[in-house]
Enzyme design. Structure first.
Site, PDB file in Angstrom:
ATOM      1  N   GLY A  38      29.051 -10.828 -35.797  1.00  0.00           N
ATOM      2  CA  GLY A  38      28.335 -10.844 -37.064  1.00  0.00           C
ATOM      3  C   GLY A  38      29.152 -10.326 -38.217  1.00  0.00           C
ATOM      4  O   GLY A  38      30.344 -10.003 -38.095  1.00  0.00           O
ATOM      5  N   ASP A  81      22.453 -11.889 -24.951  1.00  0.00           N
ATOM      6  CA  ASP A  81      21.455 -11.181 -25.752  1.00  0.00           C
ATOM      7  C   ASP A  81      21.369  -9.727 -25.299  1.00  0.00           C
ATOM      8  O   ASP A  81      21.300  -9.451 -24.093  1.00  0.00           O
ATOM      9  CB  ASP A  81      20.096 -11.870 -25.580  1.00  0.00           C
ATOM     10  CG  ASP A  81      19.103 -11.505 -26.663  1.00  0.00           C
ATOM     11  OD1 ASP A  81      18.924 -10.294 -26.913  1.00  0.00           O
ATOM     12  OD2 ASP A  81      18.501 -12.416 -27.257  1.00  0.00           O
ATOM     13  N   ALA A  86      21.364  -6.508 -34.555  1.00  0.00           N
ATOM     14  CA  ALA A  86      20.075  -6.201 -35.180  1.00  0.00           C
ATOM     15  C   ALA A  86      19.605  -7.382 -35.999  1.00  0.00           C
ATOM     16  O   ALA A  86      20.388  -8.224 -36.424  1.00  0.00           O
ATOM     17  CB  ALA A  86      20.182  -4.966 -36.078  1.00  0.00           C
ATOM     18  N   TYR A 102      11.254  -3.600 -41.146  1.00  0.00           N
ATOM     19  CA  TYR A 102      12.655  -3.402 -40.807  1.00  0.00           C
ATOM     20  C   TYR A 102      13.001  -1.920 -40.769  1.00  0.00           C
ATOM     21  O   TYR A 102      13.628  -1.423 -39.819  1.00  0.00           O
ATOM     22  CB  TYR A 102      13.536  -4.130 -41.820  1.00  0.00           C
ATOM     23  CG  TYR A 102      15.002  -3.808 -41.707  1.00  0.00           C
ATOM     24  CD1 TYR A 102      15.702  -4.075 -40.543  1.00  0.00           C
ATOM     25  CD2 TYR A 102      15.697  -3.226 -42.771  1.00  0.00           C
ATOM     26  CE1 TYR A 102      17.056  -3.779 -40.433  1.00  0.00           C
ATOM     27  CE2 TYR A 102      17.045  -2.929 -42.674  1.00  0.00           C
ATOM     28  CZ  TYR A 102      17.715  -3.201 -41.504  1.00  0.00           C
ATOM     29  OH  TYR A 102      19.049  -2.898 -41.400  1.00  0.00           O
ATOM     30  N   ARG A 118      20.932   1.389 -56.224  1.00  0.00           N
ATOM     31  CA  ARG A 118      21.408   1.237 -54.853  1.00  0.00           C
ATOM     32  C   ARG A 118      22.863   1.691 -54.794  1.00  0.00           C
ATOM     33  O   ARG A 118      23.527   1.883 -55.809  1.00  0.00           O
ATOM     34  CB  ARG A 118      21.314  -0.233 -54.394  1.00  0.00           C
ATOM     35  CG  ARG A 118      19.913  -0.824 -54.348  1.00  0.00           C
ATOM     36  CD  ARG A 118      19.080  -0.204 -53.253  1.00  0.00           C
ATOM     37  NE  ARG A 118      17.792  -0.865 -53.094  1.00  0.00           N
ATOM     38  CZ  ARG A 118      16.676  -0.513 -53.709  1.00  0.00           C
ATOM     39  NH1 ARG A 118      16.688   0.483 -54.592  1.00  0.00           N
ATOM     40  NH2 ARG A 118      15.540  -1.155 -53.483  1.00  0.00           N
TER      41      ARG A 118
END
Length: 349
Positions: free
Chosen positions: A10, A53, A75, A177, A245
Site C-alpha cells: 500500500g 488477508d 487497514a 474509522y 491539520r
C-alpha cells in the site's frame, strides 16, 4: 532483522518496505490487494511478497515463520461513504489485528509497530480564556448547517484557541474509522500485557505524498484534492477551509517506522507506547488545497461550506516525544512536499 509488513504493497507500507531494505533489513510483505486501496494492479514491492488477508490465520501463520518483528500497516482508512461501511472497518481493522496478534502470540513473535492514527483523540486541544483547557463535545448538525464550524467552550460558550495535543490526552473517537483505530491500540496493549510483548503505536497525522490512491472515498483529503486536480477539476474544500491539520510526508512516516522497529526490541516488555507522528507545523485544509492547486497549475480550490458529520474541526498533535526518544525529525517541508505531490503520480492513475 526479518520484518513482516502487513499492507506492505500500500501507500505507506510500500515506503516502509523500501526504507527497511535500504537499512539492510529483510522485509516480508503480506497484502490482500483489496480494491478499496488498489483500484488497479499495484507495483509489487521489491521484497518477498505473499498475497493474503491479515484476517486469514493460515496466511498470517505462514508469513510469520522466521520473523523478528511485525510492522502492521494493513487497514481500511478514511471516513468512507456512510455508516454502511462500519462492518468493513471493524472486520479489516479490528478482526485483522486480533488475528495477527493471536498468531504472533502462538509464534512467539514479541515485537510490533502499529500504524496508529491521531483520529483517536477526536477534537484536538482547546483553551478557553476563562476556563483553561476544555474538551468540546461533537459539533451539532444545527451549528454545521448554520456555518458555525468552530467549537465553543462547553462551560461558557466562548471562542476557543486550538493547540497541540499530547499522547496522554484522553481518547475520544468521533467516527467509525477512529473507533476501530482506538480498538487496534487496545488489542495491541492487551496482547503486550498477556504475552510480554513490546509494541509501539505511531499515531499518524495526515500522511501525503507520491503513490496515494486515486479517486477513492477511502483516502485522505490530500488524495481527494490531488485526484480532482488530475481530472482538471477544482478541489472542493469543506466547511470554510479553516480546519487545522498536520500534513506529514510519507517518506518521513516511513523513517519513523524504521526507527520504531529498530528500537522496539529494547523496550520494557508488556507495554505499548504511543507516539504522535506529525510534522509539528499545522496548516489549514484551505492552505493545503491552495498550495496543491498552485503547484499543479490550477484550477483554484472552491470553498463549499459543506461538511461531514464525522469530521473534527482541529486536530494537531505534539510530536516532541517521538523526536526526543527516537531521534526522529521530519525532513520534508510543507511547500516542497506539496510541490512534489502536485506533480507526482497516484495509484490507479
Amino acid at each position: 532483522m526479518r520484518v513482516l509488513i502487513t499492507g506492505g504493497a500500500g501507500f505507506i507500507g510500500s515506503r516502509v518496505t523500501a526504507a527497511l531494505t535500504s537499512r539492510g533489513h529483510e522485509p516480508v510483505v503480506l497484502d490482500a490487494l483489496l480494491p478499496t486501496a488498489h483500484a488497479s494492479a499495484p507495483r509489487l514491492p521489491d521484497a518477498e511478497f505473499v498475497e493474503g488477508d491479515v484476517r486469514d490465520p493460515e496466511a498470517v501463520r505462514r508469513v510469520l515463520r522466521g520473523v523478528d518483528a511485525v510492522c502492521h500497516q494493513a487497514a481500511m482508512v478514511g471516513l468512507g461513504k456512510d455508516f454502511a461501511d462500519a462492518p468493513g472497518y471493524v472486520s479489516i481493522n479490528d478482526l485483522g489485528t486480533a488475528v495477527l496478534l493471536a498468531e504472533m502470540a502462538a509464534a512467539r513473535v514479541s515485537r510490533l509497530v502499529l500504524a496508529g492514527s491521531m483520529v483517536v483523540y477526536g477534537e484536538g486541544r482547546y483553551t478557553c480564556p476563562a476556563h483553561g483547557d476544555v474538551r468540546p463535545g461533537p459539533r451539532t448538525v444545527g451549528d454545521l448547517e448554520a456555518g458555525r464550524f468552530e467549537p465553543q467552550c462547553p462551560c461558557c460558550g466562548a471562542d476557543l484557541t486550538p493547540g497541540l495535543v499530547g499522547e496522554d490526552a484522553p481518547a475520544d473517537p468521533r467516527n467509525v474509522y477512529a473507533t476501530t483505530k482506538l480498538a487496534q491500540e487496545h488489542l495491541t496493549a492487551a496482547w503486550a500485557r498477556a504475552t510480554g510483548g513490546r509494541a509501539v503505536s505511531l499515531r499518524y497525522h495526515n500522511v501525503y505524498g507520491p503513490g496515494m490512491p486515486r479517486d477513492t472515498p477511502y483516502a485522505g483529503v490530500a488524495s481527494l484534492f490531488r485526484s480532482a486536480l488530475a481530472r482538471g477539476e477544482a478541489p472542493r474544500v469543506f466547511e470554510d477551509g479553516g480546519q487545522r491539520r498536520d500534513f506529514v510526508h510519507v517518506a518521513d512516516v516511513a523513517a519513523a517506522n524504521v526507527l520504531a522497529l529498530e528500537s522496539v526490541g529494547g523496550r520494557e516488555p508488556g507495554r505499548m507506547t504511543a507516539y504522535n507522528t506529525g510534522s509539528g507545523r499545522p496548516h489549514t485544509v484551505g492552505e493545503m488545497a491552495a498550495a496543491l492547486g498552485t503547484a499543479h497549475g490550477g484550477p483554484a480550490p472552491v470553498v463549499t461550506g459543506e461538511y461531514r458529520l464525522g469530521d473534527v474541526r482541529h486536530i494537531t498533535a505534539d510530536s516532541a516525544r517521538l523526536r526526543a526518544e527516537l531521534g526522529w525529525e521530519p525532513r520534508v517541508p510543507f511547500a516542497a512536499g506539496m510541490a512534489e505531490f502536485a506533480r507526482a503520480g497516484l495509484r490507479g492513475a
